[in-house]
Design an enzyme around this catalytic site. Structure first.
Site, PDB file in Angstrom:
ATOM      1  N   HIS C 193       0.776  -1.205   0.015  1.00 21.49           N
ATOM      2  CA  HIS C 193       0.025  -0.032   0.145  1.00 21.49           C
ATOM      3  C   HIS C 193       0.817   1.428  -0.146  1.00 21.49           C
ATOM      4  O   HIS C 193       1.463   1.579   0.993  1.00 21.49           O
ATOM      5  CB  HIS C 193      -0.899   0.007   1.213  1.00 21.49           C
ATOM      6  N   ALA C 234     -11.802   1.702   5.277  1.00 18.53           N
ATOM      7  CA  ALA C 234     -10.871   0.816   4.784  1.00 18.53           C
ATOM      8  C   ALA C 234     -10.019   1.690   3.426  1.00 18.53           C
ATOM      9  O   ALA C 234     -10.453   2.954   3.204  1.00 18.53           O
ATOM     10  CB  ALA C 234     -11.467  -0.470   4.126  1.00 18.53           C
ATOM     11  N   HIS C 235      -9.241   0.928   2.740  1.00 19.43           N
ATOM     12  CA  HIS C 235      -8.466   1.617   1.954  1.00 19.43           C
ATOM     13  C   HIS C 235      -9.191   2.105   0.836  1.00 19.43           C
ATOM     14  O   HIS C 235     -10.140   1.619   0.163  1.00 19.43           O
ATOM     15  CB  HIS C 235      -7.312   0.728   1.455  1.00 19.43           C
ATOM     16  N   ASN C 236      -8.824   3.379   0.332  1.00 15.09           N
ATOM     17  CA  ASN C 236      -9.482   3.969  -0.731  1.00 15.09           C
ATOM     18  C   ASN C 236     -10.768   4.252  -0.924  1.00 15.09           C
ATOM     19  O   ASN C 236     -11.275   4.869  -1.574  1.00 15.09           O
ATOM     20  CB  ASN C 236      -9.166   2.993  -1.855  1.00 15.09           C
TER      21      ASN C 236
END
Lengths: 328, 328, 328
Positions: C193, C234-236
């Site tokens: 990431h 969460a991511h993004n």
């Protein structure tokens, strides 16, 4: 890394290579800019791909766009591997801060990084190349393997065995007491927890997740299992290998989870539940009974076979109409 | 401790005592080894008991196995008490680290333990024999009673009253601002939270749980109540005495929960909910209305009487068949 | 502040002012005492208001009680503003502790507070009047704006842009790796990431919430959005402006949430979900499909239109009776 080098490295074929540009970075279909490479993993994003401003694209089949295209079997896989190549881990200095407090009988391996304000209690062993970031607390009688990363603000109460290449994110609490009481004169009396926590090799544990120590014996996270953020693993749970435990899952005491299991987000497990290998439980379901291997389960409470639930759900969603129709 | 001593201590009868072994440790039916004692609390585990490798077993009735058996009324209770005897708390040294930062007007009792890198702000009072582990932060205007344990990485913002024999696990946040806003010109403006948190005697709070301060007045956790990991207690909640709040329960603002209540894992409460005494809410249920005393509630959303829900659930699970049958 | 001054300040009319008392504090209808002012925001609490021991009350309409009454249009709004006036922020000293560890290329603005045992890594910029409390960790390449508050025990891994007037509560983890893996020879391999986290102006983030960094590009929390405790972003994920994310909500990767959205407690979102502007999702619902703007959604799994769900729920709750009736 030039486009041709990337293609060569991943055994891809290059299409449309007019100029063998140096790729500086990676980007999504929408946001990639000149100098970036992007990827198309799914034909449903084809339209976005045709509009991309990237300088190159990794794709399974050639698409109708006038930029260099690297044709590979698994564009997403190649993209992820490429990130590893383009962004090598920079921070690998060996260092032990003079602000670390180290107890008695502590063994520290080679090329270890221990950041500022880390506390390591007695009888701890830390393997080679392991990295412990600031403010982490390593309680007594803890063994940590090699190449493991412990991010800032991790708490390990003690009595833990942590393997190699484990990643523990910030705010994780390991070996805290399980939630167990016995009754005495109408009061809850604490059951003393003397067990430990074993975290095997290649496990990753997400931020603010808690893993309680066993009442007796051990709580186990099996090799290669990945746990997301804010998950609760109660005392004496045993999770198998290579499983995926998504964010905010909660499991009560003494659950046994097999290998290659996926528990989706916010799933809950009652205590003493056994789940076999290769099981998927869909998001938010409540598992109240053991689930045999090789199935997909879901719904609300209790989790049942997913195919059965889907059928029931169809009827629930049409319930007012169905009842009215039957009434007529 | 010899088998005969254990039996005597817990007023048990010994059967099969050929050799009065020294018991070194405790173990489960499956994993106990020579030198361990185990227990059989439930006849459904009889088969495991008959195969145990333990050197002695605590059981309600004699079983058909050739090892010494201690016959008592409540084998699990005796087992838990025995753990306390076999594993006395070792760590009771009084100590105040020179790496502790202590503010003005701080009163510290006798035989206190304050580990490395603890920060204590102004106007804090810490009772006798209380233990505060590394990296905990005690904000101003906080009173902590006697024999209380604060594990590493606890944050108390301040304005908190914490009783005697309280246990606060790592990552717990106390007195953080409640989640309250008023609207002004289409924006959310923060409502200032000036209230406090009161945690009464004998409370235990699990890892990474959050307890917000009251907007005005106080958030209260009643005497003897036990809270598990990752629970959210919002501003102005008042939890009674001797209640059990299981992992990942969330309660919105101003809930009132009675005495001897059990909220099972992942239960959610809307704001301003009142729950009477002796209520059980089953796992994952969403409580949207007040619940009177002495009942069992459950289901999904909203939580309803458990017996009613069980009945409805039976119909839901058979819904496709029922509708088809009725259709014919 | 005298009652008349309060009234004047908020353009209220005073009724029953026999003695222009000095108001020392605020209290609820039930618990206010002599010297306190209270408020009545909702006629359903009228009975409590009539019994209050407060020395004055803020109310929309005069009520039948013999204490001074300040008549205003929005009593709750005036009460919250009054708290701000009566309890001004006391702690505004500028200070940088000598126990702070500061890396290379760190820029610190004016009138900043940095408490004991803070670690700031390389290439960090901290704006004027920002406050960072003990034990917080600011990873490299992080920019923090002006007048921002970072409470104790916050972890920012790095690569974060944090705006002005942001409040980050204890235990928050920002920029931790997203939960993403690709498969290789039957094992989960970590997707690196390399993205960042952007937190815009006037955001508040509750205790023990986690906000993962983007895989590539960025995770965004929009201006004025408020996030409660124990939330997982969460991511993004991209959250719009002025939205409200209540406690224990979890969103999987790459969700897009609009402006002025409310996600109630324990709501869960599958990955890649898009939610439009002005949407409300009721507590505990599981969002499995995109939700267009301007609607109220709820239920269990999947979240559907709230009005539709309420209708279905009515039938579910009567299911045993309905089926029996139809059977006859």
């Amino acid at each position: 890394m030039r486009i041709s080098e990337i293609a060569k490295n991943f055994h891809g074929k290059v299409v449309n290579l007019k100029e063998d540009l140096d790729i500086k970075s990676v980007g999504s279909l929408e946001n990639a800019r000149k100098g970036d490479i992007t990827f198309l993993a799914n034909r449903k994003f084809l339209k976005k791909a045709l509009d991309t401003q990237a300088s190159a694209i990794i794709t399974k089949e050639p698409i109708n766009i006038d930029i260099p295209q690297i044709i590979v079997d698994k564009p997403d896989y190649v993209f992820y591997k490429l990130i590893d190549l383009l962004y090598p881990e920079k921070d690998s200095r060996a260092f032990v801060s003079d602000k670390v407090v180290i107890g008695k009988d502590v063994e520290i391996g080679e090329d270890v990084y221990i950041g500022d304000y880390v506390v390591i209690e007695d009888n701890v062993k830390i393997g080679n190349r392991t990295r412990i970031y600031p403010f982490s607390y390593i309680g007594k009688d803890t063994q940590i393997g090699e190449d493991t990363i412990i991010y800032p603000h991790v708490t390990i109460y003690g009595s833990a065995e942590i393997g190699n290449r484990v990643i523990i994110h910030s705010g994780v609490v390991i070996s805290s007491d399980g939630f167990g009481y016995y009754q005495e004169k109408g009061k809850h009396k604490k059951i003393k927890h003397i067990g430990k926590v074993v975290i095997q090799d290649d496990v990753e544990i997400g931020a603010n997740t808690t893993i309680d120590r066993a009442m007796i014996e051990k709580t186990v996270i099996g090799k290669g299992t990945k746990i997301d953020n804010l998950v609760m693993v109660a005392h004496n749970c045993q999770i198998g290998e290579n499983s995926i435990i998504v964010g905010q899952v909660g499991m009560a005491g003494s659950c046994k989870i097999g290998n290659n299991v996926i528990l989706a987000g916010q799933v809950g497990l009652a205590d003493h539940i056994t789940i076999g290998d290769n099981v998927i439980v869909t998001g938010k379901a409540g598992v109240m009974k053991d689930l045999p291997s090789n199935g997909v389960y879901g719904g609300t409470i209790p989790a049942i076979e997913w195919s059965k639930w889907k059928r029931i759900l169809t009827y629930i969603m049409k319930l007012p109409e169905l009842i009215k129709k039957l009434g007529r």
